[in-house]
Design a protein around this motif. Structure first.
Motif, mmCIF file in Angstrom:
data_model
loop_
_atom_site.group_PDB
_atom_site.id
_atom_site.type_symbol
_atom_site.label_atom_id
_atom_site.label_comp_id
_atom_site.label_asym_id
_atom_site.label_seq_id
_atom_site.Cartn_x
_atom_site.Cartn_y
_atom_site.Cartn_z
ATOM 1 N N MET A 1 0.847 -1.180 0.000
ATOM 2 C CA MET A 1 0.000 0.000 0.000
ATOM 3 C C MET A 1 0.884 1.232 0.000
ATOM 4 O O MET A 1 1.971 1.226 0.597
ATOM 5 N N ALA A 2 0.454 2.295 -0.676
ATOM 6 C CA ALA A 2 1.223 3.540 -0.674
ATOM 7 C C ALA A 2 0.335 4.713 -1.030
ATOM 8 O O ALA A 2 -0.734 4.558 -1.629
ATOM 9 N N VAL A 3 0.824 5.891 -0.650
ATOM 10 C CA VAL A 3 0.198 7.164 -1.013
ATOM 11 C C VAL A 3 1.200 7.916 -1.875
ATOM 12 O O VAL A 3 2.369 8.068 -1.487
ATOM 13 N N ALA A 4 0.784 8.388 -3.036
ATOM 14 C CA ALA A 4 1.693 9.112 -3.922
ATOM 15 C C ALA A 4 2.078 10.454 -3.294
ATOM 16 O O ALA A 4 1.210 11.202 -2.836
ATOM 17 N N PRO A 5 3.364 10.801 -3.254
ATOM 18 C CA PRO A 5 3.793 12.095 -2.724
ATOM 19 C C PRO A 5 3.226 13.241 -3.559
ATOM 20 O O PRO A 5 3.041 13.112 -4.774
ATOM 21 N N LEU A 6 2.982 14.371 -2.912
ATOM 22 C CA LEU A 6 2.411 15.513 -3.612
ATOM 23 C C LEU A 6 3.399 16.138 -4.598
ATOM 24 O O LEU A 6 2.988 16.793 -5.554
ATOM 25 N N ASP A 7 4.706 15.957 -4.358
ATOM 26 C CA ASP A 7 5.704 16.597 -5.203
ATOM 27 C C ASP A 7 6.260 15.664 -6.284
ATOM 28 O O ASP A 7 7.311 15.922 -6.845
ATOM 29 N N GLU A 8 5.532 14.596 -6.581
ATOM 30 C CA GLU A 8 5.980 13.656 -7.605
ATOM 31 C C GLU A 8 4.813 13.289 -8.508
ATOM 32 O O GLU A 8 3.668 13.199 -8.054
ATOM 33 N N GLU A 9 5.105 13.103 -9.771
ATOM 34 C CA GLU A 9 4.055 12.671 -10.681
ATOM 35 C C GLU A 9 3.498 11.325 -10.219
ATOM 36 O O GLU A 9 4.272 10.402 -9.955
ATOM 37 N N PRO A 10 2.171 11.190 -10.117
ATOM 38 C CA PRO A 10 1.590 9.934 -9.644
ATOM 39 C C PRO A 10 2.067 8.708 -10.422
ATOM 40 O O PRO A 10 2.331 7.659 -9.830
ATOM 41 N N ALA A 11 2.183 8.835 -11.741
ATOM 42 C CA ALA A 11 2.594 7.684 -12.543
ATOM 43 C C ALA A 11 3.965 7.178 -12.124
ATOM 44 O O ALA A 11 4.197 5.958 -12.032
ATOM 45 N N ALA A 12 4.880 8.103 -11.856
ATOM 46 C CA ALA A 12 6.223 7.712 -11.439
ATOM 47 C C ALA A 12 6.188 7.060 -10.056
ATOM 48 O O ALA A 12 6.863 6.054 -9.804
ATOM 49 N N ALA A 13 5.401 7.631 -9.153
ATOM 50 C CA ALA A 13 5.298 7.086 -7.800
ATOM 51 C C ALA A 13 4.704 5.683 -7.818
ATOM 52 O O ALA A 13 5.221 4.763 -7.164
ATOM 53 N N PHE A 14 3.646 5.507 -8.571
ATOM 54 C CA PHE A 14 2.989 4.203 -8.594
ATOM 55 C C PHE A 14 3.822 3.155 -9.331
ATOM 56 O O PHE A 14 3.698 1.960 -9.064
ATOM 57 N N SER A 15 4.667 3.603 -10.236
ATOM 58 C CA SER A 15 5.591 2.664 -10.878
ATOM 59 C C SER A 15 6.539 2.087 -9.836
ATOM 60 O O SER A 15 6.876 0.897 -9.881
ATOM 61 N N ARG A 16 6.958 2.912 -8.897
ATOM 62 C CA ARG A 16 7.820 2.423 -7.817
ATOM 63 C C ARG A 16 7.066 1.467 -6.896
ATOM 64 O O ARG A 16 7.636 0.497 -6.391
ATOM 65 N N VAL A 17 5.786 1.734 -6.694
ATOM 66 C CA VAL A 17 4.977 0.827 -5.877
ATOM 67 C C VAL A 17 4.901 -0.548 -6.543
ATOM 68 O O VAL A 17 4.974 -1.591 -5.875
ATOM 69 N N ALA A 18 4.773 -0.573 -7.852
ATOM 70 C CA ALA A 18 4.751 -1.842 -8.582
ATOM 71 C C ALA A 18 6.050 -2.607 -8.355
ATOM 72 O O ALA A 18 6.057 -3.846 -8.261
ATOM 73 N N GLY A 19 7.150 -1.879 -8.240
ATOM 74 C CA GLY A 19 8.428 -2.521 -7.962
ATOM 75 C C GLY A 19 8.437 -3.166 -6.582
ATOM 76 O O GLY A 19 8.954 -4.276 -6.396
ATOM 77 N N TYR A 20 7.869 -2.476 -5.605
ATOM 78 C CA TYR A 20 7.759 -3.054 -4.263
ATOM 79 C C TYR A 20 6.892 -4.313 -4.293
ATOM 80 O O TYR A 20 7.160 -5.289 -3.590
ATOM 81 N N SER A 21 5.851 -4.283 -5.099
ATOM 82 C CA SER A 21 4.977 -5.449 -5.206
ATOM 83 C C SER A 21 5.751 -6.660 -5.710
ATOM 84 O O SER A 21 5.586 -7.783 -5.197
ATOM 85 N N GLU A 22 6.593 -6.445 -6.685
ATOM 86 C CA GLU A 22 7.404 -7.545 -7.211
ATOM 87 C C GLU A 22 8.356 -8.083 -6.144
ATOM 88 O O GLU A 22 8.544 -9.299 -6.019
#
Length: 222
Positions: free
Chosen positions: A156-177
């Motif tokens: 689970m994660a919350v996208a930071p306000l100072d980062e593009e959501p797509a980039a943040a969620f791409s990192r979350v996908a990495g954590y999932s792996e």
């Protein structure tokens, strides 16, 4: 006047269209923070089953007020040490497990059933924000995997306000792996809110936490 049930129907239509190519239909969690019990009842009667809250005891009060066994209650807020066991006695899913202490408290609490959990990751450099750090992620995953008190669903994660959501969620996908290397069945991702849910879906989100788009503007207090 547009009602919560009207907005729910509209959002479900948008979600259905956006998720047509997805292998699994996302779980829609409606976050009802500060909204009255009547809103929860209206949404339940309109077919909504998953509800999210991030404040105790407001969450417990709403669960008890609705009193519907088919409703699934997600606690999406930070878990304070002195409230972990209280929350776990009524919340079906805990979205913000970010340290081993939470698991230990669940293991030693009496009468607490095994709970579905997400491991929250901190996507910022601020150690004071909720979520486990990158360096400690595998350690927490291994601790959770070894516990009978929890069933790890995913990250689970919350996208930071100072980062593009797509980039943040791409990192979350990495954590999932990375998590699946330790807990192969933990394939779920809790990410995406009213402002960024489409970007979350594109990165594999399976659980969306949606508030304003469905409930309307949030009151400043219950």
């Amino acid at each position: 006047m547009t009602t919560p049930s009207d907005r729910l129907a509209r959002f479900r239509s948008e979600l259905s269209e956006a998720g047509q190519a997805l292998p699994v239909e996302p779980t829609l969690i409606v976050v009802t923070k500060f909204h009255p019990d009547e809103t929860v009842r209206e949404l339940f009667d309109a077919g909504q089953r998953d509800f999210g809250e991030n404040r105790h005891p407001e969450a417990r009060s709403k669960r008890d007020g609705l009193h519907e066994p088919d409703a699934v209650w997600h606690f999406v807020g930070q878990l304070q040490r002195n409230k972990v066991r209280q929350v776990a006695r009524y919340a079906d899913v805990l979205h913000a497990v970010d340290r081993a202490e939470v698991i230990e408290l669940l293991e030693t609490g009496e009468g607490i059933p095994t709970r579905d959990v997400f491991l929250q990751v901190n996507l910022t450099a601020d150690a004071g924000r909720g979520g486990v750090s990158d360096a400690e992620f595998e350690s927490l995953a291994e601790r959770a995997a070894a516990s009978e008190a929890v069933r790890v669903l995913g990250v689970m994660a919350v996208a930071p306000l100072d980062e593009e959501p797509a980039a943040a969620f791409s990192r979350v996908a990495g954590y999932s792996e990375r998590l699946q290397c330790i807990v192969p069945d933990a394939k779920s991702i809790s990410a995406g809110m009213t402002a960024d849910w489409r970007a979350a879906l594109e990165s594999g989100a399976t659980h969306l936490r949606i508030g304003t788009a469905i409930t309307g503007s949030r009151p400043t207090s219950p």
